[in-house]
Motif scaffolding. Structure first.
Motif, PDB file in Angstrom:
ATOM      1  N   LEU A 103       0.822  -1.223   0.000  1.00  0.00           N
ATOM      2  CA  LEU A 103       0.000   0.000   0.000  1.00  0.00           C
ATOM      3  C   LEU A 103       0.849   1.264   0.000  1.00  0.00           C
ATOM      4  O   LEU A 103       0.511   2.257  -0.631  1.00  0.00           O
ATOM      5  N   CYS A 264     -10.320   1.986   7.716  1.00  0.00           N
ATOM      6  CA  CYS A 264      -8.922   1.842   7.276  1.00  0.00           C
ATOM      7  C   CYS A 264      -8.396   3.131   6.651  1.00  0.00           C
ATOM      8  O   CYS A 264      -9.061   3.739   5.811  1.00  0.00           O
ATOM      9  N   ILE A 265      -7.193   3.524   7.071  1.00  0.00           N
ATOM     10  CA  ILE A 265      -6.583   4.733   6.504  1.00  0.00           C
ATOM     11  C   ILE A 265      -5.430   4.366   5.558  1.00  0.00           C
ATOM     12  O   ILE A 265      -4.629   5.219   5.194  1.00  0.00           O
ATOM     13  N   ARG A 266      -5.357   3.077   5.186  1.00  0.00           N
ATOM     14  CA  ARG A 266      -4.375   2.589   4.206  1.00  0.00           C
ATOM     15  C   ARG A 266      -2.936   2.940   4.600  1.00  0.00           C
ATOM     16  O   ARG A 266      -2.166   3.436   3.766  1.00  0.00           O
ATOM     17  N   CYS A 267      -2.599   2.679   5.859  1.00  0.00           N
ATOM     18  CA  CYS A 267      -1.245   2.997   6.324  1.00  0.00           C
ATOM     19  C   CYS A 267      -0.272   1.870   6.017  1.00  0.00           C
ATOM     20  O   CYS A 267       0.937   2.071   6.016  1.00  0.00           O
ATOM     21  N   GLY A 268      -0.778   0.658   5.824  1.00  0.00           N
ATOM     22  CA  GLY A 268       0.087  -0.472   5.479  1.00  0.00           C
ATOM     23  C   GLY A 268       0.718  -1.167   6.674  1.00  0.00           C
ATOM     24  O   GLY A 268       1.462  -2.138   6.496  1.00  0.00           O
ATOM     25  N   ALA A 269       0.427  -0.719   7.906  1.00  0.00           N
ATOM     26  CA  ALA A 269       1.075  -1.328   9.078  1.00  0.00           C
ATOM     27  C   ALA A 269       0.699  -2.802   9.230  1.00  0.00           C
ATOM     28  O   ALA A 269       1.522  -3.621   9.640  1.00  0.00           O
ATOM     29  N   CYS A 270      -0.547  -3.141   8.881  1.00  0.00           N
ATOM     30  CA  CYS A 270      -0.964  -4.546   9.043  1.00  0.00           C
ATOM     31  C   CYS A 270      -0.227  -5.450   8.048  1.00  0.00           C
ATOM     32  O   CYS A 270       0.014  -6.622   8.333  1.00  0.00           O
ATOM     33  N   ILE A 293      -5.887  -6.352   5.321  1.00  0.00           N
ATOM     34  CA  ILE A 293      -7.065  -5.529   5.024  1.00  0.00           C
ATOM     35  C   ILE A 293      -7.592  -5.863   3.626  1.00  0.00           C
ATOM     36  O   ILE A 293      -8.802  -5.863   3.384  1.00  0.00           O
ATOM     37  N   CYS A 324      -2.624  -2.193  13.937  1.00  0.00           N
ATOM     38  CA  CYS A 324      -3.510  -1.209  13.299  1.00  0.00           C
ATOM     39  C   CYS A 324      -3.691   0.044  14.166  1.00  0.00           C
ATOM     40  O   CYS A 324      -4.111  -0.052  15.317  1.00  0.00           O
ATOM     41  N   PRO A 325      -3.397   1.221  13.608  1.00  0.00           N
ATOM     42  CA  PRO A 325      -3.480   2.446  14.410  1.00  0.00           C
ATOM     43  C   PRO A 325      -4.909   2.888  14.701  1.00  0.00           C
ATOM     44  O   PRO A 325      -5.113   3.771  15.523  1.00  0.00           O
ATOM     45  N   VAL A 326      -5.897   2.300  14.013  1.00  0.00           N
ATOM     46  CA  VAL A 326      -7.289   2.635  14.346  1.00  0.00           C
ATOM     47  C   VAL A 326      -8.018   1.397  14.891  1.00  0.00           C
ATOM     48  O   VAL A 326      -9.240   1.322  14.866  1.00  0.00           O
ATOM     49  N   ILE A 328      -8.565  -1.714  14.058  1.00  0.00           N
ATOM     50  CA  ILE A 328      -9.528  -2.521  13.300  1.00  0.00           C
ATOM     51  C   ILE A 328      -9.316  -3.993  13.660  1.00  0.00           C
ATOM     52  O   ILE A 328      -8.191  -4.497  13.582  1.00  0.00           O
ATOM     53  N   ILE A 330      -9.220  -7.037  12.504  1.00  0.00           N
ATOM     54  CA  ILE A 330      -9.172  -7.775  11.237  1.00  0.00           C
ATOM     55  C   ILE A 330      -9.449  -9.273  11.439  1.00  0.00           C
ATOM     56  O   ILE A 330     -10.244  -9.856  10.691  1.00  0.00           O
TER      57      ILE A 330
HETATM   58  S1  SF4 Z   1      -3.079  -1.240   9.807  1.00  0.00           S
HETATM   59 FE1  SF4 Z   1      -5.268  -0.709   9.951  1.00  0.00          FE
HETATM   60  S2  SF4 Z   1      -5.420   1.309   9.023  1.00  0.00           S
HETATM   61 FE2  SF4 Z   1      -3.427   0.500   8.412  1.00  0.00          FE
HETATM   62  S3  SF4 Z   1      -3.800  -0.500   6.402  1.00  0.00           S
HETATM   63 FE3  SF4 Z   1      -4.055  -2.080   7.950  1.00  0.00          FE
HETATM   64  S4  SF4 Z   1      -6.242  -2.070   8.462  1.00  0.00           S
HETATM   65 FE4  SF4 Z   1      -5.804  -0.162   7.371  1.00  0.00          FE
END
Ligand code: SF4
Length: 431
Positions: A103, A264-270, A293, A324-326, A328, A330
């Motif tokens: 991402l 999801c804010i598409r940060c790519g951490a997951c 995600i 995940c910083p928010v 989620i 998953i």
């Molecule tokens: S870590 Fe959370 S916010 Fe970031 S891409 Fe994955 S699901 Fe989205």
């Protein structure tokens, strides 16, 4: 901070129609045009017709996963425009004819040598491989000319602020700012969930996104666009269009079990935390969104039947939830999707489990509900399996488990359960 981010996203998604109306009203007040696209075809058609109507020759693109959903660069090139990606990673994969691998870092799977071969037509095997700075300068040289002749840009949107009608881009290369200020027409494309209510919420979400995406406190550029240039401004586009795309997001929104994925804010951490993603890589996910995600949004947005194996591509270790910083959840949604894909609960036509599988799992459930039934079932299974086993393993099983032994051996069920072995042992020890 994570709790705050989750609260902002939960509130926004719960009042999405209200904030979308507010955003569209503000963008129009600022002099922009808003187009709500039901799907990727509508969005692509709007942008292509706009480019046609404005006599556009060259379109520059900055990184946008939503534009990947509509394969926009390929489609514009096929329609006779010159469409060039300007994010360095995206530029590399455009030259390679591939889709993004990650991402945040779309070309993370490419080595320096791969990149040199793509950027420098004269590069041959055995030449010294340029370092990262040299490669960046090479790409910069090539892209400068494209920026200079571009008459339209298509950018993504990291956040759209409802109260001010601003769109916000987070970049480290400056291509986002060039794209939003040089060409005479600017089109921003966003998924309908990329909205935050206020500037105050934006400051929280920016900190969360940037830290989780690249580990920086703040990215090199944070660009806010408030519509086309005003008569007092020297730079900026003459026209600003905001395309807000649904493309299946309503299915996530209308499902209380899966709605959280719109946070999801598409940060790519997951992705970085996921042991499965790290092993199989981004292209194995088959569509735009890779990683944990992607295993949720892809099956819902493209249809459960077409991506039914994605929810199973997880060990459910929970690393994505922790990262995940928010916040989620998953793994919870992956389990929900496994159930839906097996049972076809959203649409019976999308059911992927066979009749035999369903009978086996029903019998399994009945057996597991009672200790006595479980013991009898295990004993019968042992007696049936023993004649076809060798040294505790079945190498070629008859139906209905023949599929299993095509690629791996099946273990013979133990003659005695652990419980009865332990109780025999303790009786012996006592006597
Ligand atoms: S870590 Fe959370 S916010 Fe970031 S891409 Fe994955 S699901 Fe989205």
């Amino acid at each position: 901070m994570r709790n705050k981010g989750k609260a902002i996203k939960d509130h926004t998604i719960a009042h999405l129609d209200h904030y979308l109306d507010m955003l569209s009203e503000k963008v129009e007040q600022n002099g922009g045009t808003v187009f709500f696209a039901e799907n990727a075809d509508e969005a692509r058609q709007y942008i292509t017709e706009l480019a046609d109507a404005r006599n556009i020759k060259t379109v520059i693109k900055s990184k946008s996963m939503v534009s990947e959903e509509m394969s926009l660069a390929e489609s514009l090139n096929d329609s006779g425009f010159e469409a060039v990606e300007t994010d360095l990673g995206e530029y590399i994969i455009q030259l390679a004819g591939e889709s993004p691998y990650h991402l945040i870092a779309p070309a993370v799977h490419k080595s320096r040598k791969d990149v040199a071969e793509l950027l420098d037509k004269d590069f041959t095997d055995g030449d010294r491989v340029p370092d990262a700075t040299e490669l960046t300068m090479l790409a910069r040289e090539q892209l400068r000319d494209v920026f200079a002749r571009a008459d339209m840009s298509v950018t993504g949107v990291n956040f759209a602020v409802a109260e001010s009608g601003s769109i916000v881009l987070v970049t480290n290369e400056g291509n986002g700012r060039m794209s939003t200020s040089v060409p005479r027409v600017h089109v921003a494309v966003m998924g309908m969930e990329k909205i935050v209510p206020s500037i105050q919420d934006l400051s929280t979400m920016l900190r969360i996104l940037i830290r989780s995406a690249t580990g920086q406190r703040i990215s090199t550029y944070v660009t806010m666009v408030n519509g086309p240039k005003t008569p007092e401004e020297e730079e900026g586009p003459d026209e600003f269009h905001l395309v807000i795309m649904n493309n299946g997001r309503h299915k996530l929104l209308s499902d209380p079990q899966l709605r959280e994925s719109l946070n999801c804010i598409r940060c790519g951490a997951c992705l970085n935390a996921c042991p499965v993603y790290r092993k199989v890589g981004g292209h194995a996910y088959g569509w735009v969104y890779p990683g944990p995600i992607g295993a949720i949004v892809t099956p819902v947005m493209t249809g459960l039947k077409d991506a039914s194996n994605l929810p199973a591509a997880s060990s459910l270790c929970g690393a994505c939830h922790d990262a995940c910083p928010v916040k989620i959840n998953i793994p919870r949604m992956l389990l929900e999707l496994r159930y839906k894909t097996a049972e076809g609960s959203t649409d019976p036509k999308e059911r992927t489990s066979t009749f035999t599988e369903r009978v086996i799992w029903k019998l399994w459930r009945i057996g597991m509900m009672s200790r006595r039934r479980f013991d009898w079932g295990a004993r019968i299974a042992y007696l049936l399996m023993r004649p076809i086993s060798l040294k505790g393993w079945i190498k070629k099983a008859p139906p209905p488990i023949s599929g299993w032994t095509l690629t791996r051996d099946f273990p013979l069920i133990a003659r005695q359960s652990l419980k009865s072995r332990l109780s025999h042992r303790s009786k012996k020890e006592i006597s």
